[in-house]
Design a protein around this motif. Structure first.
Motif, PDB file in Angstrom:
ATOM      1  N   UNK A 126      -9.216 -14.193 -30.521  1.00  0.00           N
ATOM      2  CA  UNK A 126     -10.311 -14.213 -29.552  1.00  0.00           C
ATOM      3  C   UNK A 126     -10.657 -15.643 -29.148  1.00  0.00           C
ATOM      4  N   UNK A 127     -10.682 -16.564 -30.127  1.00  0.00           N
ATOM      5  CA  UNK A 127     -10.984 -17.963 -29.846  1.00  0.00           C
ATOM      6  C   UNK A 127      -9.925 -18.573 -28.925  1.00  0.00           C
ATOM      7  N   UNK A 128      -8.654 -18.296 -29.213  1.00  0.00           N
ATOM      8  CA  UNK A 128      -7.584 -18.834 -28.379  1.00  0.00           C
ATOM      9  C   UNK A 128      -7.647 -18.276 -26.958  1.00  0.00           C
ATOM     10  N   UNK A 129      -8.009 -17.008 -26.834  1.00  0.00           N
ATOM     11  CA  UNK A 129      -8.135 -16.400 -25.520  1.00  0.00           C
ATOM     12  C   UNK A 129      -9.274 -17.061 -24.730  1.00  0.00           C
ATOM     13  N   UNK A 130     -10.397 -17.332 -25.403  1.00  0.00           N
ATOM     14  CA  UNK A 130     -11.512 -18.010 -24.727  1.00  0.00           C
ATOM     15  C   UNK A 130     -11.096 -19.407 -24.280  1.00  0.00           C
ATOM     16  N   UNK A 131     -10.384 -20.126 -25.125  1.00  0.00           N
ATOM     17  CA  UNK A 131      -9.916 -21.475 -24.768  1.00  0.00           C
ATOM     18  C   UNK A 131      -8.983 -21.405 -23.573  1.00  0.00           C
ATOM     19  N   UNK A 140       7.350  -7.686 -55.940  1.00  0.00           N
ATOM     20  CA  UNK A 140       6.401  -7.812 -54.818  1.00  0.00           C
ATOM     21  C   UNK A 140       5.362  -6.691 -54.829  1.00  0.00           C
ATOM     22  N   UNK A 141       4.284  -6.928 -54.119  1.00  0.00           N
ATOM     23  CA  UNK A 141       3.222  -5.932 -53.983  1.00  0.00           C
ATOM     24  C   UNK A 141       3.721  -4.756 -53.144  1.00  0.00           C
ATOM     25  N   UNK A 142       3.044  -3.623 -53.291  1.00  0.00           N
ATOM     26  CA  UNK A 142       3.408  -2.443 -52.497  1.00  0.00           C
ATOM     27  C   UNK A 142       3.123  -2.673 -51.020  1.00  0.00           C
ATOM     28  N   UNK A 143       1.894  -3.011 -50.699  1.00  0.00           N
ATOM     29  CA  UNK A 143       1.499  -3.228 -49.307  1.00  0.00           C
ATOM     30  C   UNK A 143       1.249  -4.712 -49.107  1.00  0.00           C
ATOM     31  N   UNK A 144       1.993  -5.269 -48.197  1.00  0.00           N
ATOM     32  CA  UNK A 144       1.814  -6.692 -47.911  1.00  0.00           C
ATOM     33  C   UNK A 144       0.746  -6.857 -46.839  1.00  0.00           C
ATOM     34  N   UNK A 145      -0.187  -7.722 -47.108  1.00  0.00           N
ATOM     35  CA  UNK A 145      -1.175  -8.094 -46.102  1.00  0.00           C
ATOM     36  C   UNK A 145      -0.708  -9.382 -45.452  1.00  0.00           C
ATOM     37  N   UNK A 146      -0.730  -9.388 -44.148  1.00  0.00           N
ATOM     38  CA  UNK A 146      -0.374 -10.617 -43.458  1.00  0.00           C
ATOM     39  C   UNK A 146      -1.474 -11.633 -43.679  1.00  0.00           C
ATOM     40  N   UNK A 147      -1.127 -12.871 -43.531  1.00  0.00           N
ATOM     41  CA  UNK A 147      -2.082 -13.937 -43.784  1.00  0.00           C
ATOM     42  C   UNK A 147      -3.279 -13.796 -42.843  1.00  0.00           C
ATOM     43  N   UNK A 148      -4.468 -13.728 -43.398  1.00  0.00           N
ATOM     44  CA  UNK A 148      -5.681 -13.661 -42.602  1.00  0.00           C
ATOM     45  C   UNK A 148      -6.150 -12.265 -42.260  1.00  0.00           C
ATOM     46  N   UNK A 188      -9.728 -13.012 -39.968  1.00  0.00           N
ATOM     47  CA  UNK A 188      -9.612 -14.328 -39.333  1.00  0.00           C
ATOM     48  C   UNK A 188      -8.559 -14.315 -38.234  1.00  0.00           C
ATOM     49  N   UNK A 189      -7.532 -13.478 -38.374  1.00  0.00           N
ATOM     50  CA  UNK A 189      -6.505 -13.399 -37.335  1.00  0.00           C
ATOM     51  C   UNK A 189      -7.122 -12.927 -36.012  1.00  0.00           C
ATOM     52  N   UNK A 190      -7.996 -11.924 -36.087  1.00  0.00           N
ATOM     53  CA  UNK A 190      -8.665 -11.405 -34.884  1.00  0.00           C
ATOM     54  C   UNK A 190      -9.572 -12.484 -34.282  1.00  0.00           C
TER      55      UNK A 190
END
Length: 84
Positions: A49-54, A30-38, A43-45
């Protein structure tokens, strides 16, 4: 993700130590530092924000609908009282 020959990547003594545990099979490293999807594209941020507006939009509509129903029932009561 790609496959590389262990002979070209690992030093000989490390390769021998690995072969004591597993010989002739595939190993996932595995990689040293895992990046979460997005996380790389923010895109996660954006999605949060989009879900909060909805959520707030729906909440505002529900408040408005509740107010409209209250007004409707009051008008209905007045009409019934005055026999209109």
């Amino acid at each position: 993700m790609g496959y590389k020959n262990a002979v070209s990547v690992f030093p000989a003594d490390l390769l021998e130590a690995i072969q004591k545990h597993i010989d002739g099979e595939y190993i996932y490293i595995p990689r040293k530092a895992k990046n979460k999807k997005g996380e790389l594209k923010n895109s996660r941020k954006y999605i949060q924000e989009r879900n909060q507006m909805i959520f707030f939009s729906i909440k505002a509509v529900l408040r408005l609908t509740k107010l409209q129903l209250e007004i409707f029932y009051r008008l209905k009561q007045y009409m019934k009282y005055w026999q209109i």
